[in-house]
Motif scaffolding. Structure first.
Motif, PDB file in Angstrom:
ATOM      1  N   ILE A  52       0.763  -1.297   0.004  1.00 19.23           N
ATOM      2  CA  ILE A  52      -0.194   0.193   0.142  1.00 19.23           C
ATOM      3  C   ILE A  52       0.873   1.234   0.090  1.00 19.23           C
ATOM      4  O   ILE A  52       0.547   2.271  -0.773  1.00 19.23           O
ATOM      5  N   HIS A  53       1.884   1.152   0.741  1.00 20.15           N
ATOM      6  CA  HIS A  53       2.805   2.548   0.686  1.00 20.15           C
ATOM      7  C   HIS A  53       4.232   2.023   0.402  1.00 20.15           C
ATOM      8  O   HIS A  53       5.135   2.645   0.786  1.00 20.15           O
ATOM      9  N   ALA A  54       3.978   1.531  -0.797  1.00 18.01           N
ATOM     10  CA  ALA A  54       5.689   1.228  -1.429  1.00 18.01           C
ATOM     11  C   ALA A  54       6.044   2.389  -2.035  1.00 18.01           C
ATOM     12  O   ALA A  54       5.648   3.548  -2.325  1.00 18.01           O
ATOM     13  N   ASN A  55       7.334   2.470  -1.605  1.00 20.91           N
ATOM     14  CA  ASN A  55       8.166   3.856  -1.941  1.00 20.91           C
ATOM     15  C   ASN A  55       7.965   5.092  -1.235  1.00 20.91           C
ATOM     16  O   ASN A  55       8.551   5.908  -1.562  1.00 20.91           O
ATOM     17  N   ALA A  56       7.091   5.015  -0.097  1.00 23.42           N
ATOM     18  CA  ALA A  56       6.750   6.139   0.546  1.00 23.42           C
ATOM     19  C   ALA A  56       7.678   6.231   1.819  1.00 23.42           C
ATOM     20  O   ALA A  56       8.220   5.383   2.223  1.00 23.42           O
ATOM     21  N   PRO A  57       7.881   7.642   2.217  1.00 20.63           N
ATOM     22  CA  PRO A  57       8.586   7.634   3.594  1.00 20.63           C
ATOM     23  C   PRO A  57       8.197   6.869   4.732  1.00 20.63           C
ATOM     24  O   PRO A  57       6.856   6.360   4.787  1.00 20.63           O
ATOM     25  N   ASP A  58       9.030   6.599   5.545  1.00 18.17           N
ATOM     26  CA  ASP A  58       8.717   5.809   6.822  1.00 18.17           C
ATOM     27  C   ASP A  58       7.814   6.855   7.686  1.00 18.17           C
ATOM     28  O   ASP A  58       8.412   7.212   8.677  1.00 18.17           O
ATOM     29  N   TRP A  59       6.463   7.254   7.415  1.00 19.53           N
ATOM     30  CA  TRP A  59       6.003   8.505   7.970  1.00 19.53           C
ATOM     31  C   TRP A  59       4.830   7.727   8.871  1.00 19.53           C
ATOM     32  O   TRP A  59       4.102   8.451   9.370  1.00 19.53           O
ATOM     33  N   VAL A  60       4.373   6.490   8.367  1.00 23.36           N
ATOM     34  CA  VAL A  60       3.191   5.988   9.130  1.00 23.36           C
ATOM     35  C   VAL A  60       3.452   4.772   9.949  1.00 23.36           C
ATOM     36  O   VAL A  60       4.566   3.812   9.643  1.00 23.36           O
ATOM     37  N   SER A  61       3.207   4.854  11.397  1.00 23.14           N
ATOM     38  CA  SER A  61       3.288   3.568  12.266  1.00 23.14           C
ATOM     39  C   SER A  61       2.259   2.843  12.199  1.00 23.14           C
ATOM     40  O   SER A  61       0.976   3.154  11.953  1.00 23.14           O
ATOM     41  N   PHE A  62       2.525   1.453  12.595  1.00 26.25           N
ATOM     42  CA  PHE A  62       1.389   0.340  12.474  1.00 26.25           C
ATOM     43  C   PHE A  62       1.342  -0.235  13.932  1.00 26.25           C
ATOM     44  O   PHE A  62       1.692  -1.418  14.013  1.00 26.25           O
ATOM     45  N   PRO A  63       0.640   0.168  15.038  1.00 29.19           N
ATOM     46  CA  PRO A  63       0.520  -0.448  16.135  1.00 29.19           C
ATOM     47  C   PRO A  63      -0.014  -1.983  16.041  1.00 29.19           C
ATOM     48  O   PRO A  63      -1.144  -1.905  15.285  1.00 29.19           O
ATOM     49  N   GLN A  64       0.544  -2.773  16.683  1.00 35.62           N
ATOM     50  CA  GLN A  64       0.145  -4.157  16.597  1.00 35.62           C
ATOM     51  C   GLN A  64       0.074  -4.681  17.917  1.00 35.62           C
ATOM     52  O   GLN A  64       0.736  -4.403  19.040  1.00 35.62           O
ATOM     53  N   PHE A  65      -1.222  -5.565  18.327  1.00 29.17           N
ATOM     54  CA  PHE A  65      -1.377  -5.930  19.550  1.00 29.17           C
ATOM     55  C   PHE A  65      -0.425  -7.470  19.678  1.00 29.17           C
ATOM     56  O   PHE A  65      -1.113  -8.340  18.546  1.00 29.17           O
ATOM     57  N   VAL A  66       0.027  -8.029  20.423  1.00 29.73           N
ATOM     58  CA  VAL A  66       0.611  -9.298  20.525  1.00 29.73           C
ATOM     59  C   VAL A  66       0.166  -9.819  22.023  1.00 29.73           C
ATOM     60  O   VAL A  66       0.687  -9.347  22.954  1.00 29.73           O
ATOM     61  N   ALA A  67      -0.290 -11.153  22.020  1.00 30.08           N
ATOM     62  CA  ALA A  67      -0.691 -11.488  23.541  1.00 30.08           C
ATOM     63  C   ALA A  67       0.324 -12.431  23.927  1.00 30.08           C
ATOM     64  O   ALA A  67       0.138 -13.599  24.168  1.00 30.08           O
ATOM     65  N   ALA A 140       5.666  13.983   8.277  1.00 31.91           N
ATOM     66  CA  ALA A 140       4.343  14.608   8.073  1.00 31.91           C
ATOM     67  C   ALA A 140       3.477  13.285   7.986  1.00 31.91           C
ATOM     68  O   ALA A 140       3.919  12.357   7.697  1.00 31.91           O
ATOM     69  N   SER A 141       2.310  13.939   8.115  1.00 35.01           N
ATOM     70  CA  SER A 141       1.069  12.952   7.857  1.00 35.01           C
ATOM     71  C   SER A 141       0.866  12.286   6.235  1.00 35.01           C
ATOM     72  O   SER A 141       1.256  13.579   5.530  1.00 35.01           O
ATOM     73  N   MET A 142       0.407  11.559   6.114  1.00 34.23           N
ATOM     74  CA  MET A 142       0.097  11.249   4.468  1.00 34.23           C
ATOM     75  C   MET A 142      -1.462  11.347   4.235  1.00 34.23           C
ATOM     76  O   MET A 142      -1.915  10.999   4.947  1.00 34.23           O
ATOM     77  N   GLU A 143      -1.550  11.972   3.405  1.00 36.86           N
ATOM     78  CA  GLU A 143      -2.913  12.305   2.767  1.00 36.86           C
ATOM     79  C   GLU A 143      -3.052  11.706   1.474  1.00 36.86           C
ATOM     80  O   GLU A 143      -2.686  11.574   0.706  1.00 36.86           O
TER      81      GLU A 143
END
Length: 249
Positions: A52-67, A140-143
């Motif tokens: 989805i974000h191929a070649n985009a800057p590392d500007w988006v975090s993806f929090p994940q839950f792990v039990a 920055a945020s991505m729009e």
């Protein structure tokens, strides 16, 4: 008898022509799709942020839950934060706080489609003990053009937005034969529902195909998506090569 045979002989060619014409007039692509159990429209839901974000800057975090217990947590994956969902999935984890999906809708070559609405159903679900894990990012945020969803166990909110955050109505659009359209499906957990640990959710695309209403379900390979709600489990951030309490950063 000879007269009867003569009549049949003369009638046979027109009868054959009628049968062949009727068969040729059938909508074979549509019939074949129904035989194979295919929908009236092609829908692909991409979940991998590396695509989805191929070649985009590392500007988006993806929090994940792990039990898992804290001492049993493995190191975060190397590379960008987009690595986190696949890494967490191997630990039987779920997305936390928000999800970013890319939906591609394609009309078949023989039939146009009107996409009239997107409906989202959500309900509360149980969640074991564990941690929400994040690789913090900067920038920055991505729009982008998107359907922005805030899950709720009683009234989920769905808004159509363009880059910049402006709300546009309606969501509906039309696809000609063989035409495709894409949009981001951004799903947020409703932190105001403090009694909801996590949500199970699915979406439904309402379509008009050949003058008839059709529905296409958007889900996680036949199962509901799961999204962990905000402030339900302790959070750890990957800082200086170790998992650190988010509250102390």
């Amino acid at each position: 008898m000879d007269v009867l045979l003569d009549l049949l002989t003369k009638a046979w060619p027109p009868a054959v022509a009628f049968v062949l014409g009727a068969v040729g007039g059938l909508k074979w692509p549509r019939i074949w799709r129904r035989v194979r159990g295919h929908s009236d429209v092609q829908v692909h839901v991409e979940q991998d942020p590396q695509i989805i974000h191929a070649n985009a800057p590392d500007w988006v975090s993806f929090p994940q839950f792990v039990a898992r217990r804290r001492e049993a947590l493995p190191p975060a994956p190397a590379g960008k934060a987009t690595e986190m969902p696949k890494w967490a999935a191997k630990l039987d984890g779920y997305a936390a706080h928000n999800m970013d999906l890319l939906v591609t809708i394609t009309a078949w070559e023989d039939r146009g489609v009107v996409v009239s609405a997107l409906r989202v159903d959500a309900k509360a679900c149980n969640l074991p003990e564990g941690y929400v894990l994040t690789r913090p990012v900067g920038g920055a945020s991505m729009e982008f053009k998107r359907m922005e969803v805030t899950l709720s166990s009683w009234a989920t909110n769905v808004l159509s937005k363009v880059p910049g955050g402006e709300i546009v109505e309606p969501f509906a659009f039309q696809l000609d034969r063989g035409e495709s359209a894409q949009f981001h499906l951004i799903v947020h957990a409703n932190g105001d529902e403090s009694k909801v640990a996590a949500y199970e959710w699915t979406a439904t695309l309402d379509l008009v195909v050949g003058g008839r209403h059709r529905e296409v379900r958007i889900d996680n390979n036949g199962k509901p998506f799961i999204l962990v709600n905000r402030e339900q489990r302790p959070e750890l951030w990957w800082v200086n090569n170790e998992w650190t309490d988010q509250s102390t950063i």
